[in-house]
Scaffold this motif. Structure first.
Motif, mmCIF file in Angstrom:
data_model
loop_
_atom_site.group_PDB
_atom_site.id
_atom_site.type_symbol
_atom_site.label_atom_id
_atom_site.label_comp_id
_atom_site.label_asym_id
_atom_site.label_seq_id
_atom_site.Cartn_x
_atom_site.Cartn_y
_atom_site.Cartn_z
ATOM 1 N N VAL A 146 0.900 -1.217 -0.205
ATOM 2 C CA VAL A 146 0.578 -0.269 0.114
ATOM 3 C C VAL A 146 0.943 1.365 -0.178
ATOM 4 O O VAL A 146 1.660 1.762 1.019
ATOM 5 N N LEU A 147 0.969 1.884 -1.407
ATOM 6 C CA LEU A 147 2.031 3.179 -1.374
ATOM 7 C C LEU A 147 1.013 4.446 -0.709
ATOM 8 O O LEU A 147 -0.252 4.510 -1.182
ATOM 9 N N LYS A 148 1.501 6.020 -0.854
ATOM 10 C CA LYS A 148 0.977 7.136 -0.314
ATOM 11 C C LYS A 148 0.382 7.144 -1.923
ATOM 12 O O LYS A 148 0.895 6.731 -2.494
ATOM 13 N N THR A 149 -0.376 7.290 -1.970
ATOM 14 C CA THR A 149 -1.826 8.287 -2.554
ATOM 15 C C THR A 149 -1.459 9.455 -2.699
ATOM 16 O O THR A 149 -1.479 9.911 -4.397
ATOM 17 N N SER A 150 -0.110 10.291 -2.237
ATOM 18 C CA SER A 150 0.280 11.521 -2.634
ATOM 19 C C SER A 150 1.573 11.740 -3.418
ATOM 20 O O SER A 150 1.777 12.218 -4.482
ATOM 21 N N LEU A 151 1.553 10.332 -3.414
ATOM 22 C CA LEU A 151 3.399 9.748 -4.450
ATOM 23 C C LEU A 151 2.506 10.569 -6.433
ATOM 24 O O LEU A 151 1.181 10.169 -6.276
ATOM 25 N N ASP A 152 2.976 11.237 -7.021
ATOM 26 C CA ASP A 152 2.397 11.571 -8.642
ATOM 27 C C ASP A 152 2.815 9.698 -8.653
ATOM 28 O O ASP A 152 3.626 9.354 -8.949
ATOM 29 N N LYS A 153 2.385 9.934 -10.251
ATOM 30 C CA LYS A 153 2.424 8.524 -11.154
ATOM 31 C C LYS A 153 4.045 8.765 -11.560
ATOM 32 O O LYS A 153 3.934 7.619 -11.505
ATOM 33 N N GLU A 154 4.422 9.204 -11.465
ATOM 34 C CA GLU A 154 5.867 8.404 -12.100
ATOM 35 C C GLU A 154 6.983 8.610 -11.216
ATOM 36 O O GLU A 154 7.363 7.717 -11.056
ATOM 37 N N ASN A 155 6.820 9.528 -9.896
ATOM 38 C CA ASN A 155 7.974 8.292 -8.565
ATOM 39 C C ASN A 155 6.798 7.318 -7.750
ATOM 40 O O ASN A 155 7.289 6.355 -7.731
ATOM 41 N N ARG A 156 5.279 6.742 -8.282
ATOM 42 C CA ARG A 156 5.053 5.730 -7.456
ATOM 43 C C ARG A 156 6.234 4.613 -8.960
ATOM 44 O O ARG A 156 6.061 3.369 -8.495
ATOM 45 N N LYS A 157 5.750 5.064 -10.345
ATOM 46 C CA LYS A 157 6.594 3.685 -10.796
ATOM 47 C C LYS A 157 7.926 3.195 -10.560
ATOM 48 O O LYS A 157 8.010 2.013 -10.583
ATOM 49 N N LYS A 158 8.157 4.585 -10.118
ATOM 50 C CA LYS A 158 9.658 4.375 -10.209
ATOM 51 C C LYS A 158 10.365 3.405 -8.528
ATOM 52 O O LYS A 158 10.665 2.733 -9.040
ATOM 53 N N VAL B 107 -6.573 5.983 8.977
ATOM 54 C CA VAL B 107 -5.192 6.900 8.749
ATOM 55 C C VAL B 107 -3.900 6.574 9.135
ATOM 56 O O VAL B 107 -3.808 6.132 10.381
ATOM 57 N N ILE B 108 -3.349 6.641 8.028
ATOM 58 C CA ILE B 108 -1.847 6.128 8.670
ATOM 59 C C ILE B 108 -1.480 6.583 7.700
ATOM 60 O O ILE B 108 -1.053 7.284 6.465
ATOM 61 N N LYS B 109 -0.133 7.163 8.600
ATOM 62 C CA LYS B 109 1.154 8.786 7.594
ATOM 63 C C LYS B 109 0.114 9.580 7.423
ATOM 64 O O LYS B 109 0.654 9.804 6.392
ATOM 65 N N ARG B 110 -0.880 10.505 8.352
ATOM 66 C CA ARG B 110 -1.661 10.945 7.455
ATOM 67 C C ARG B 110 -2.254 11.156 6.417
ATOM 68 O O ARG B 110 -2.477 11.288 5.703
ATOM 69 N N GLU B 111 -2.561 10.226 6.159
ATOM 70 C CA GLU B 111 -2.774 9.290 4.067
ATOM 71 C C GLU B 111 -4.294 8.513 4.967
ATOM 72 O O GLU B 111 -4.504 7.990 5.778
ATOM 73 N N ASN B 112 -4.975 8.970 4.079
ATOM 74 C CA ASN B 112 -6.710 8.863 4.393
ATOM 75 C C ASN B 112 -6.881 7.252 3.204
ATOM 76 O O ASN B 112 -8.068 6.783 3.615
ATOM 77 N N SER B 113 -6.082 7.827 2.281
ATOM 78 C CA SER B 113 -6.308 6.388 1.293
ATOM 79 C C SER B 113 -4.855 6.021 0.324
ATOM 80 O O SER B 113 -3.669 6.694 1.165
ATOM 81 N N GLY B 114 -5.010 4.305 0.108
ATOM 82 C CA GLY B 114 -3.905 4.224 -0.615
ATOM 83 C C GLY B 114 -3.703 3.903 -1.544
ATOM 84 O O GLY B 114 -4.968 3.468 -2.175
ATOM 85 N N PHE B 115 -2.902 3.057 -3.014
ATOM 86 C CA PHE B 115 -2.622 2.839 -3.334
ATOM 87 C C PHE B 115 -1.769 1.121 -3.761
ATOM 88 O O PHE B 115 -1.041 0.815 -3.057
ATOM 89 N N TYR B 116 -3.110 0.855 -3.723
ATOM 90 C CA TYR B 116 -2.755 -0.813 -4.068
ATOM 91 C C TYR B 116 -1.959 -1.888 -5.014
ATOM 92 O O TYR B 116 -2.385 -1.692 -6.013
ATOM 93 N N ILE B 117 -1.149 -3.015 -4.675
ATOM 94 C CA ILE B 117 -0.605 -3.596 -5.664
ATOM 95 C C ILE B 117 -0.508 -4.409 -4.691
ATOM 96 O O ILE B 117 0.101 -4.845 -4.111
ATOM 97 N N ASN B 118 -0.865 -5.483 -6.140
ATOM 98 C CA ASN B 118 -0.670 -7.025 -5.182
ATOM 99 C C ASN B 118 0.461 -7.371 -6.639
ATOM 100 O O ASN B 118 0.369 -7.810 -7.626
ATOM 101 N N TYR B 119 1.996 -8.408 -5.784
ATOM 102 C CA TYR B 119 2.774 -9.306 -7.239
ATOM 103 C C TYR B 119 2.754 -10.746 -5.925
ATOM 104 O O TYR B 119 2.174 -11.111 -4.926
#
Length: 92
Positions: free
Chosen positions: A9-21, A49-61
């Motif tokens: 679960v990643l921070k949603t405040s990351l932009d798409k480019e940084n998330r891909k990196k 709330v986790i680390k001041r984030e209300n939502s998260g970006f989920y990835i499954n491997y």
């Protein structure tokens, strides 16, 4: 080689480019892994709330890797500030 499932679960405040990196960095940490499935579940609202984030970006491997590499990856995920939570499970 053992089978594992990793949900990150990643921070949603990351932009798409940084998330891909960051996702590419996580894959490099899993060197030697044979990926069987990668899914982006997208942005979901968190139960609390986790680390001041209300939502998260989920990835499954789903992947196969040696056990000692899996433990190293978990330590790196804990140390990364952009990862809100992760779950690493050994599957059958």
């Amino acid at each position: 080689m053992k089978n594992y499932q990793l949900v990150v679960v990643l921070k949603t405040s990351l932009d798409k480019e940084n998330r891909k990196k960051l996702l590419e960095t996580i894959k490099t940490w899993l060197k030697g892994a044979k990926f069987t499935k990668e899914e982006e579940w997208g942005e979901k609202v968190l139960s609390y709330v986790i680390k001041r984030e209300n939502s998260g970006f989920y990835i499954n491997y789903l992947f196969e890797i040696k056990e000692e590499f899996a433990k190293d990856v978990e330590k790196k995920l804990i140390a990364n500030d952009n990862v809100l939570r992760h779950l690493l499970l050994r599957t059958k």
